[in-house]
Motif scaffolding. Structure first.
Motif, PDB file in Angstrom:
ATOM      1  N   VAL A 177       0.841  -1.206   0.000  1.00 42.06           N
ATOM      2  CA  VAL A 177       0.000   0.000   0.000  1.00 42.06           C
ATOM      3  C   VAL A 177       0.870   1.246   0.000  1.00 42.06           C
ATOM      4  O   VAL A 177       0.652   2.188  -0.782  1.00 42.06           O
ATOM      5  CB  VAL A 177      -0.946   0.006   1.220  1.00 42.06           C
ATOM      6  CG1 VAL A 177      -1.747   1.314   1.260  1.00 42.06           C
ATOM      7  CG2 VAL A 177      -1.890  -1.182   1.187  1.00 42.06           C
ATOM      8  N   LYS A 178       1.868   1.253   0.866  1.00 39.69           N
ATOM      9  CA  LYS A 178       2.780   2.400   0.945  1.00 39.69           C
ATOM     10  C   LYS A 178       3.500   2.608  -0.384  1.00 39.69           C
ATOM     11  O   LYS A 178       3.629   3.740  -0.880  1.00 39.69           O
ATOM     12  CB  LYS A 178       3.783   2.180   2.072  1.00 39.69           C
ATOM     13  CG  LYS A 178       4.686   3.372   2.374  1.00 39.69           C
ATOM     14  CD  LYS A 178       5.444   3.137   3.665  1.00 39.69           C
ATOM     15  CE  LYS A 178       6.306   4.356   4.033  1.00 39.69           C
ATOM     16  NZ  LYS A 178       7.481   4.469   3.153  1.00 39.69           N
ATOM     17  N   ALA A 179       3.952   1.510  -0.998  1.00 43.93           N
ATOM     18  CA  ALA A 179       4.647   1.615  -2.278  1.00 43.93           C
ATOM     19  C   ALA A 179       3.724   2.140  -3.372  1.00 43.93           C
ATOM     20  O   ALA A 179       4.139   2.938  -4.221  1.00 43.93           O
ATOM     21  CB  ALA A 179       5.212   0.251  -2.672  1.00 43.93           C
ATOM     22  N   SER A 180       2.474   1.710  -3.368  1.00 43.03           N
ATOM     23  CA  SER A 180       1.525   2.176  -4.370  1.00 43.03           C
ATOM     24  C   SER A 180       1.268   3.675  -4.235  1.00 43.03           C
ATOM     25  O   SER A 180       1.175   4.396  -5.239  1.00 43.03           O
ATOM     26  CB  SER A 180       0.214   1.392  -4.258  1.00 43.03           C
ATOM     27  OG  SER A 180      -0.709   1.813  -5.234  1.00 43.03           O
ATOM     28  N   ILE A 181       1.159   4.164  -3.001  1.00 39.55           N
ATOM     29  CA  ILE A 181       1.006   5.610  -2.785  1.00 39.55           C
ATOM     30  C   ILE A 181       2.204   6.351  -3.358  1.00 39.55           C
ATOM     31  O   ILE A 181       2.069   7.353  -4.076  1.00 39.55           O
ATOM     32  CB  ILE A 181       0.835   5.913  -1.285  1.00 39.55           C
ATOM     33  CG1 ILE A 181      -0.505   5.366  -0.766  1.00 39.55           C
ATOM     34  CG2 ILE A 181       0.930   7.418  -1.018  1.00 39.55           C
ATOM     35  CD1 ILE A 181      -0.670   5.453   0.740  1.00 39.55           C
ATOM     36  N   GLU A 182       3.401   5.836  -3.060  1.00 42.90           N
ATOM     37  CA  GLU A 182       4.634   6.505  -3.501  1.00 42.90           C
ATOM     38  C   GLU A 182       4.822   6.444  -5.017  1.00 42.90           C
ATOM     39  O   GLU A 182       5.500   7.294  -5.600  1.00 42.90           O
ATOM     40  CB  GLU A 182       5.829   5.885  -2.778  1.00 42.90           C
ATOM     41  CG  GLU A 182       5.835   6.175  -1.275  1.00 42.90           C
ATOM     42  CD  GLU A 182       6.853   5.352  -0.505  1.00 42.90           C
ATOM     43  OE1 GLU A 182       7.437   4.407  -1.106  1.00 42.90           O
ATOM     44  OE2 GLU A 182       7.050   5.638   0.696  1.00 42.90           O
ATOM     45  N   LYS A 183       4.207   5.453  -5.655  1.00 39.89           N
ATOM     46  CA  LYS A 183       4.334   5.296  -7.114  1.00 39.89           C
ATOM     47  C   LYS A 183       3.158   5.913  -7.876  1.00 39.89           C
ATOM     48  O   LYS A 183       2.914   5.575  -9.030  1.00 39.89           O
ATOM     49  CB  LYS A 183       4.449   3.811  -7.466  1.00 39.89           C
ATOM     50  CG  LYS A 183       5.747   3.178  -6.982  1.00 39.89           C
ATOM     51  CD  LYS A 183       5.798   1.689  -7.333  1.00 39.89           C
ATOM     52  CE  LYS A 183       7.113   1.074  -6.847  1.00 39.89           C
ATOM     53  NZ  LYS A 183       7.202  -0.368  -7.201  1.00 39.89           N
ATOM     54  N   GLY A 184       2.437   6.814  -7.207  1.00 41.26           N
ATOM     55  CA  GLY A 184       1.341   7.467  -7.893  1.00 41.26           C
ATOM     56  C   GLY A 184       0.108   6.622  -8.052  1.00 41.26           C
ATOM     57  O   GLY A 184      -0.616   6.733  -9.042  1.00 41.26           O
ATOM     58  N   PHE A 185      -0.123   5.718  -7.079  1.00 38.11           N
ATOM     59  CA  PHE A 185      -1.323   4.879  -7.026  1.00 38.11           C
ATOM     60  C   PHE A 185      -1.363   3.834  -8.147  1.00 38.11           C
ATOM     61  O   PHE A 185      -2.428   3.403  -8.588  1.00 38.11           O
ATOM     62  CB  PHE A 185      -2.585   5.746  -7.031  1.00 38.11           C
ATOM     63  CG  PHE A 185      -2.499   6.868  -6.025  1.00 38.11           C
ATOM     64  CD1 PHE A 185      -2.632   6.628  -4.670  1.00 38.11           C
ATOM     65  CD2 PHE A 185      -2.199   8.167  -6.439  1.00 38.11           C
ATOM     66  CE1 PHE A 185      -2.499   7.640  -3.739  1.00 38.11           C
ATOM     67  CE2 PHE A 185      -2.061   9.190  -5.517  1.00 38.11           C
ATOM     68  CZ  PHE A 185      -2.212   8.931  -4.162  1.00 38.11           C
ATOM     69  N   GLU A 186      -0.189   3.395  -8.526  1.00 37.09           N
ATOM     70  CA  GLU A 186      -0.071   2.294  -9.486  1.00 37.09           C
ATOM     71  C   GLU A 186      -0.238   0.972  -8.741  1.00 37.09           C
ATOM     72  O   GLU A 186       0.099   0.860  -7.552  1.00 37.09           O
ATOM     73  CB  GLU A 186       1.293   2.330 -10.178  1.00 37.09           C
ATOM     74  CG  GLU A 186       1.485   3.512 -11.101  1.00 37.09           C
ATOM     75  CD  GLU A 186       0.557   3.467 -12.283  1.00 37.09           C
ATOM     76  OE1 GLU A 186       0.368   2.367 -12.852  1.00 37.09           O
ATOM     77  OE2 GLU A 186      -0.016   4.518 -12.639  1.00 37.09           O
ATOM     78  N   PRO A 187      -0.735  -0.083  -9.433  1.00 34.81           N
ATOM     79  CA  PRO A 187      -0.811  -1.406  -8.794  1.00 34.81           C
ATOM     80  C   PRO A 187       0.585  -1.925  -8.445  1.00 34.81           C
ATOM     81  O   PRO A 187       1.535  -1.733  -9.212  1.00 34.81           O
ATOM     82  CB  PRO A 187      -1.471  -2.280  -9.876  1.00 34.81           C
ATOM     83  CG  PRO A 187      -2.151  -1.331 -10.798  1.00 34.81           C
ATOM     84  CD  PRO A 187      -1.312  -0.078 -10.784  1.00 34.81           C
ATOM     85  N   VAL A 188       0.686  -2.566  -7.305  1.00 30.59           N
ATOM     86  CA  VAL A 188       1.954  -3.151  -6.852  1.00 30.59           C
ATOM     87  C   VAL A 188       1.732  -4.645  -6.661  1.00 30.59           C
ATOM     88  O   VAL A 188       0.802  -5.059  -5.966  1.00 30.59           O
ATOM     89  CB  VAL A 188       2.415  -2.507  -5.536  1.00 30.59           C
ATOM     90  CG1 VAL A 188       3.622  -3.255  -4.947  1.00 30.59           C
ATOM     91  CG2 VAL A 188       2.755  -1.034  -5.754  1.00 30.59           C
ATOM     92  N   GLU A 189       2.569  -5.446  -7.268  1.00 31.80           N
ATOM     93  CA  GLU A 189       2.470  -6.900  -7.106  1.00 31.80           C
ATOM     94  C   GLU A 189       3.009  -7.312  -5.743  1.00 31.80           C
ATOM     95  O   GLU A 189       3.993  -6.741  -5.258  1.00 31.80           O
ATOM     96  CB  GLU A 189       3.218  -7.634  -8.230  1.00 31.80           C
ATOM     97  CG  GLU A 189       2.542  -7.504  -9.577  1.00 31.80           C
ATOM     98  CD  GLU A 189       3.021  -8.568 -10.559  1.00 31.80           C
ATOM     99  OE1 GLU A 189       3.720  -9.496 -10.132  1.00 31.80           O
ATOM    100  OE2 GLU A 189       2.664  -8.463 -11.733  1.00 31.80           O
ATOM    101  N   VAL A 190       2.367  -8.317  -5.143  1.00 30.09           N
ATOM    102  CA  VAL A 190       2.778  -8.802  -3.836  1.00 30.09           C
ATOM    103  C   VAL A 190       3.369 -10.193  -4.004  1.00 30.09           C
ATOM    104  O   VAL A 190       2.716 -11.095  -4.525  1.00 30.09           O
ATOM    105  CB  VAL A 190       1.584  -8.856  -2.869  1.00 30.09           C
ATOM    106  CG1 VAL A 190       2.053  -9.296  -1.482  1.00 30.09           C
ATOM    107  CG2 VAL A 190       0.899  -7.503  -2.804  1.00 30.09           C
ATOM    108  N   VAL A 191       4.607 -10.342  -3.570  1.00 32.52           N
ATOM    109  CA  VAL A 191       5.309 -11.619  -3.689  1.00 32.52           C
ATOM    110  C   VAL A 191       5.840 -12.002  -2.318  1.00 32.52           C
ATOM    111  O   VAL A 191       6.510 -11.195  -1.649  1.00 32.52           O
ATOM    112  CB  VAL A 191       6.476 -11.542  -4.692  1.00 32.52           C
ATOM    113  CG1 VAL A 191       7.196 -12.889  -4.783  1.00 32.52           C
ATOM    114  CG2 VAL A 191       5.968 -11.097  -6.055  1.00 32.52           C
ATOM    115  N   TYR A 192       5.531 -13.218  -1.867  1.00 33.60           N
ATOM    116  CA  TYR A 192       5.984 -13.647  -0.540  1.00 33.60           C
ATOM    117  C   TYR A 192       7.487 -13.915  -0.542  1.00 33.60           C
ATOM    118  O   TYR A 192       8.187 -13.557   0.364  1.00 33.60           O
ATOM    119  CB  TYR A 192       5.234 -14.899  -0.085  1.00 33.60           C
ATOM    120  CG  TYR A 192       5.506 -15.238   1.369  1.00 33.60           C
ATOM    121  CD1 TYR A 192       4.898 -14.526   2.384  1.00 33.60           C
ATOM    122  CD2 TYR A 192       6.382 -16.266   1.717  1.00 33.60           C
ATOM    123  CE1 TYR A 192       5.147 -14.823   3.707  1.00 33.60           C
ATOM    124  CE2 TYR A 192       6.647 -16.567   3.053  1.00 33.60           C
ATOM    125  CZ  TYR A 192       6.029 -15.842   4.046  1.00 33.60           C
ATOM    126  OH  TYR A 192       6.268 -16.114   5.371  1.00 33.60           O
TER     127      TYR A 192
END
Length: 363
Positions: free
Chosen positions: A348-363
């Motif tokens: 979520v934090k990364a998406s905010i910082e990237k201009g609300f782009e989708p961020v993939e989640v990888v374990y």
């Protein structure tokens, strides 16, 4: 000859945070735990805190966190310090062979958490985060309904909120709005609960992508006061959450399946300590002329003799005893759940910082 009960797990408390008052009470109530020591940055503060919260007379009072960790009569520590201090003190606690009950958010990012979890594993100590609602018997009952394929069907969506209207003093001076103490702000504090609720509902299957919702509210220091996100899975399941320090209190989970729905309005802290409701409905239909919907949701009430925080302490202490007294390995369930929650927080934090782009989640 009757078998002797195990000695209670002896807790040390690091710091005098407000949440530590609640957990201290839980430790005194739990049948298999006791407060052995407390440490603060000054012995005066630790002494006053112990007195105000009715600590046992045998509790040792220290003017430093190090002294608690060096106490050989402390088995486990509860760490309610600001998030920016978790890495240092949780790691040191594990190295001193103390089991770790860590307040949420557990770290500023998953990189820090991985260091904490690695030290706990290397030193054979139990780790658990202090997400209390996970331990309420209501949580088990809700999952039973969702697991009934005939009543609930297949999970399609989850929505969760945790908001409260913080007073002006909180918004100016609380550690949760200070970038050097709790830089995750409302996302780490309130959002943690809603993200955990979503993962709980999806059996801890991480989403494929996380996309932060636009226009989060920040304070002058750049700390999040209000935000939200949408989560999506490969099979079409979706989830959303909203967290805020700026909105009237709400603590909701709404879980929708193909044939049933579940709602709970107080999942973080039940409105009453010893009884907690949730609502279920199955096979909903429109009535004649679309003037009504039936059937009406049914209320399920779940009672408990111990509060959810005392049940958390009891479960943690049982795990500690299995390691301490029975030679078992620490339970790995809780580190995995913590890490998955932190990964979504990070996304979520990364998406905010990237201009609300989708961020993939990888374990």
């Amino acid at each position: 000859m009757a078998e002797q009960s195990p000695e209670p797990v002896r807790f040390g408390i690091l710091g005098c945070a407000n949440i530590a008052r609640k957990v201290s009470r839980a430790i005194t109530v739990a049948p298999n735990a006791t407060i052995s020591a407390i440490g603060s940055r000054t012995i005066e503060k630790a002494t006053a805190f112990a007195k105000e919260n009715n600590y046992p007379s045998t509790t040792k009072i220290y003017g430093s966190y190090e002294a608690v960790l060096d106490d050989q009569e402390v088995d486990a520590v509860y760490v309610p310090l600001p998030t920016s201090l978790h890495l240092k003190w949780a790691v040191l606690a594990a190295q001193k062979k103390k089991h770790v009950l860590l307040e949420k958010p557990v770290a500023l990012n998953v990189k820090e958490l991985d260091v904490i979890l690695e030290e706990c594993e290397l030193n054979g100590v139990q780790y658990m985060d202090a997400t209390m609602w996970m331990h309420h018997p209501r949580t088990i009952k809700m999952k039973e309904f969702m697991s009934d394929s005939q009543r609930f069907g297949t999970l399609k969506s989850v929505h969760s909120t945790f908001t409260f209207l913080a007073p002006t003093e909180f918004l100016k001076n609380n550690i949760r709005v200070k970038p050097d103490l709790d830089a995750l702000g409302a996302l780490g504090d309130a959002g943690w609960y809603s993200i955990r609720a979503i993962l709980w509902a999806t059996d801890y299957e991480l989403p494929k992508t996380v996309t932060a919702l636009r226009d989060p509210e920040l304070n002058e220091a750049g700390v999040i006061l209000s935000c939200g996100a949408s989560l999506s899975w490969k099979d079409g399941r979706v989830a959303t959450f909203h967290c805020s320090f700026l909105t009237n209190m709400s603590m909701d989970i709404v879980v929708s399946g193909t044939t049933g729905n579940l709602r709970v309005h107080d999942f973080v802290i039940p409105f009453q300590e010893n009884v907690a409701p949730f609502y279920t409905v199955e096979g909903s239909k429109f009535g004649e002329l679309l003037l009504a919907i039936y059937p009406a949701p049914s209320e399920q009430e779940v009672s408990t003799d111990l509060s959810q925080e005392a049940l958390m302490v009891e479960e943690f202490s049982n795990l500690v005893e299995s390691v301490r007294g029975q030679g078992c390995k620490p339970e790995n369930k809780w580190p995995i759940i913590s890490r998955k929650t932190q990964l979504v927080v990070d996304a979520v934090k990364a998406s905010i910082e990237k201009g609300f782009e989708p961020v993939e989640v990888v374990y």
